[in-house]
Design a protein around this motif. Structure first.
Motif: not given
Length: 52
Positions: A27-46
Motif C-alpha cells: 500500500y505504501a509503495q502504491d500510494t507513495g505514503i511512507p510506512i511511518s505516516k501510515l502507522l501514525d494514522k493507524a495508531i491515531q484511528l485506534l
C-alpha cells in the motif's frame, strides 16, 4: 538510542504479522505514503476508537 536528527519522532521496534506488513508495504509503495505516516494514522484511528 534515539536518532539525534529526529525532532518529533521516536524510533520503535516491534514484530507484526507478516501478511499485514506485506500488505502495508504494498500500500505504501502504491500510494507513495511512507510506512511511518501510515502507522501514525493507524495508531491515531485506534486511539480515537477506544476513547469513545
Amino acid at each position: 538510542m534515539a536518532n539525534k536528527d529526529l525532532k518529533t519522532r521516536t524510533p520503535i521496534s516491534n514484530a507484526v504479522d507478516t501478511k499485514l506488513l506485506n500488505e502495508l508495504k504494498a500500500y505504501a509503495q502504491d500510494t507513495g505514503i511512507p510506512i511511518s505516516k501510515l502507522l501514525d494514522k493507524a495508531i491515531q484511528l485506534l486511539l480515537e476508537s477506544v476513547r469513545k
